[in-house]
Motif scaffolding. Sequence first.
Motif, PDB file in Angstrom:
ATOM      1  N   UNK A 537       0.834  -1.209   0.000  1.00  0.00           N
ATOM      2  CA  UNK A 537       0.000   0.000   0.000  1.00  0.00           C
ATOM      3  C   UNK A 537       0.862   1.250   0.000  1.00  0.00           C
ATOM      4  N   UNK A 538       1.895   1.275   0.835  1.00  0.00           N
ATOM      5  CA  UNK A 538       2.778   2.448   0.860  1.00  0.00           C
ATOM      6  C   UNK A 538       3.541   2.571  -0.451  1.00  0.00           C
ATOM      7  N   UNK A 539       3.931   1.448  -1.034  1.00  0.00           N
ATOM      8  CA  UNK A 539       4.645   1.505  -2.308  1.00  0.00           C
ATOM      9  C   UNK A 539       3.756   2.110  -3.385  1.00  0.00           C
ATOM     10  N   UNK A 540       2.495   1.689  -3.443  1.00  0.00           N
ATOM     11  CA  UNK A 540       1.580   2.224  -4.462  1.00  0.00           C
ATOM     12  C   UNK A 540       1.278   3.695  -4.208  1.00  0.00           C
ATOM     13  N   UNK A 541       1.157   4.097  -2.927  1.00  0.00           N
ATOM     14  CA  UNK A 541       0.916   5.514  -2.626  1.00  0.00           C
ATOM     15  C   UNK A 541       2.104   6.366  -3.042  1.00  0.00           C
ATOM     16  N   UNK A 542       3.320   5.876  -2.813  1.00  0.00           N
ATOM     17  CA  UNK A 542       4.514   6.619  -3.232  1.00  0.00           C
ATOM     18  C   UNK A 542       4.574   6.741  -4.743  1.00  0.00           C
ATOM     19  N   UNK A 543       4.268   5.657  -5.429  1.00  0.00           N
ATOM     20  CA  UNK A 543       4.248   5.719  -6.892  1.00  0.00           C
ATOM     21  C   UNK A 543       3.189   6.688  -7.385  1.00  0.00           C
ATOM     22  N   UNK A 544       2.062   6.737  -6.717  1.00  0.00           N
ATOM     23  CA  UNK A 544       1.014   7.680  -7.110  1.00  0.00           C
ATOM     24  C   UNK A 544       1.465   9.128  -6.900  1.00  0.00           C
ATOM     25  N   UNK A 545       2.334   9.343  -5.878  1.00  0.00           N
ATOM     26  CA  UNK A 545       2.829  10.710  -5.617  1.00  0.00           C
ATOM     27  C   UNK A 545       3.823  11.163  -6.683  1.00  0.00           C
ATOM     28  N   UNK A 546       4.646  10.272  -7.195  1.00  0.00           N
ATOM     29  CA  UNK A 546       5.737  10.673  -8.067  1.00  0.00           C
ATOM     30  C   UNK A 546       5.569  10.243  -9.520  1.00  0.00           C
ATOM     31  N   UNK A 547       4.628   9.362  -9.813  1.00  0.00           N
ATOM     32  CA  UNK A 547       4.478   8.878 -11.193  1.00  0.00           C
ATOM     33  C   UNK A 547       4.060  10.001 -12.137  1.00  0.00           C
ATOM     34  N   UNK A 548       3.452  11.065 -11.602  1.00  0.00           N
ATOM     35  CA  UNK A 548       3.075  12.188 -12.466  1.00  0.00           C
ATOM     36  C   UNK A 548       4.256  13.022 -12.905  1.00  0.00           C
ATOM     37  N   UNK A 549       5.401  12.883 -12.203  1.00  0.00           N
ATOM     38  CA  UNK A 549       6.581  13.686 -12.526  1.00  0.00           C
ATOM     39  C   UNK A 549       7.588  12.923 -13.385  1.00  0.00           C
ATOM     40  N   UNK A 550       7.651  11.625 -13.228  1.00  0.00           N
ATOM     41  CA  UNK A 550       8.638  10.839 -13.990  1.00  0.00           C
ATOM     42  C   UNK A 550       8.111   9.425 -14.228  1.00  0.00           C
ATOM     43  N   UNK A 551       8.544   8.853 -15.335  1.00  0.00           N
ATOM     44  CA  UNK A 551       8.216   7.455 -15.658  1.00  0.00           C
ATOM     45  C   UNK A 551       9.440   6.552 -15.540  1.00  0.00           C
ATOM     46  N   UNK A 552      10.568   7.124 -15.101  1.00  0.00           N
ATOM     47  CA  UNK A 552      11.799   6.353 -14.958  1.00  0.00           C
ATOM     48  C   UNK A 552      11.648   5.370 -13.787  1.00  0.00           C
ATOM     49  N   UNK A 553      11.669   4.077 -14.073  1.00  0.00           N
ATOM     50  CA  UNK A 553      11.472   3.074 -13.020  1.00  0.00           C
ATOM     51  C   UNK A 553      12.596   3.106 -11.997  1.00  0.00           C
ATOM     52  N   UNK A 554      13.825   3.438 -12.446  1.00  0.00           N
ATOM     53  CA  UNK A 554      14.949   3.510 -11.516  1.00  0.00           C
ATOM     54  C   UNK A 554      14.724   4.622 -10.497  1.00  0.00           C
ATOM     55  N   UNK A 555      14.312   5.791 -10.984  1.00  0.00           N
ATOM     56  CA  UNK A 555      14.086   6.927 -10.097  1.00  0.00           C
ATOM     57  C   UNK A 555      12.879   6.683  -9.190  1.00  0.00           C
TER      58      UNK A 555
END
Length: 686
Positions: A537-555
Amino acid sequence: MKTRDYAVLLSVIMIVIMMVIPLPPLLLDFLIIANLSIALTIILVAMNTREALQFSIFPSLILLTTLFRLALNVSTTRSILSNQTGGEVIETFGSFVVGGEVIIGILVFLILVIIQFLVITKGSERVAEVAARFTLDSMPGKQMSIDADLGAGMISDQEAKKSREKIGQEADFYGAMDGASKFVKGDAIAGIIITIINIIGGLIIGVVVHGMPIGEAAELFTLLSIGDGLVSQIPALLISTAMGIVVTRAVSDGNLGSDITKQLFAYPKMLYVVSGTLILIAFLTPINPMLILPVAGLIAFGAFKMQGALNDLEEEEKEATDDDKALEAMKKPESITDLLHLDAIEFEFGYGLIPIADKNQGGDLLDRVIMIRRQCAMELGIIVPVIRIRDNIQLGPSEYVIKIKGNKVASGDIMLDRYLAMSGGVDDDSIEGIATHEPAFGMPALWVTEDMKEEAEMAGYAIIDPPSVVSTHLTEVIKRHAHELVGRQEVKSLIDNVRETAPAVVEELIPHMMTIGEVQKVLMKLLQEKVSIRNLLMILETLADYAGHTKDSELLTEYVRQALSRQLTLQYVNPGGTLQVLTAGAGLEKKFMDSIHRTEQGNYLSMDPETSQKVFESISQQATQLQQTGIQPILLTSPSIRLYMRQFIERFAPDLPVLSYNELESDIEIQSVGVINLSTEAVSVS
């Protein structure tokens, strides 16, 4: 000619001599017993042949045995009429077998002759005649069938030749049997005539030549003649029966005994009907029930046992039929797609390790696998696929192999009759065992016997039983390759599980901001560095916070790691609450920053070989020193180069954790135990 050929010729010559030269009674006894033995041998062989051609010498054998019996009759007749004796065997048959009664002897002899002449010989003669006729009539059709099979390529030239020869042999055999039956028939008639001649001739010789009273002469010579007839007709009856068995024998896969038991008792339920009928006879007729009920009970018991055996046989045939159907299904084109399936995890072992997997032998590997899957779910947050466990005869008896998606990733060799002993750092020379390496971590160890186990424990060695060695190795392999076990389908299952409790997060992230494949890449990178994804759940929330800024999987992975700082800190902090780390020196960090190349396709590390070698030597030296002191090496860097430092290290030290300052909790005491610089010399801090 061989010795056995001379023996046969000599036997035939001796048969002819027997008709001319008088033989002593003792020799006659021997020849009579030999005649009976030959007859028994012939009928037993006839019962065990599967087809008539397996006893193709039988027609000639009938002629020779008939000639032998006739010669024996001539010799015994000469001895009876001239010496008033035919030997001990004839006298025994004449007195003991028929009770010394002349009338009984005559009746028994006549019954044997009637059975042989009118029943067995007559029937065998007719069967042989019909078989010979039908065999000859069917020869053209069989020849045409063989030619057709040869032309169609179903059989080879040699097979066709053998088939033609067999057809010819069958025709010759049944024709010869038709003629041989006439010998047996003539032998029966000759037996009656010879017996009558012996009785009449003996009576005349006894009264006229020896001056015996007519009553005494009649009794003596009649008993001797009847005894002679019995010892002659009993072997003749056996051979006649053998002839009937051979000519009435159909081609079968078994002998007569197996065919009778298999076919006569093929329907055990009918035996219950027989038993019930006997019981009715016992109670509805004046016959004593105690004579019938034991037989009825025995038949019922036999039916019960045969029914059970028949059920087992039907079950085996059903399994064989299922196997045949499966084999046929494998031959179909669509079944090839089943071969494309790969098991995610396979554990294969040699036949010597079967006891650890077989519950009947006390093995608990299956239970351990269940616990391993539960452990991995708790520690890594993934659902480990079903582990396929099977034996492999291509492996050594004590060898095992672990495969991930069909590829071998680990192997080991264990000794079931010993224990693995691992020292705590100081080896004891008094502990004897076979040197080896612990398969999961590669640490030196010893295989010690049961007797040495207690002594090794007293010396400070850790003792591990073989099943625990295997389960530990399997667990570590799964953890090391956990990222390979997380595919898109597995990620979807994990996300669907989160959707049940937190649907808003999932609906915001997928599919509007990220696809399942992009989430999978992040989860794989976390698992590759042994970071648990249980807090999905925390991983998905973090991705939701930053996925709008970058699509780089490493970052995105770096952002997730920083969000999981408490988890990472607790994962590596020691029991005292401090974190002992190796820190990257300023010069090393600057060199890494200068070696990062930024392009439109992404950023990557490009360092010259000489510098790479220096960094490699420095890290290896410091990590080895820490391991020797019992400290787990952890490399701490700045957030800007952590990703590239990890990419550089994973090529030669994949198990070395690399953390950044942003991934640690602020209340944790960090103790630097070494600084890694570009030179091979490093500053160590105690």
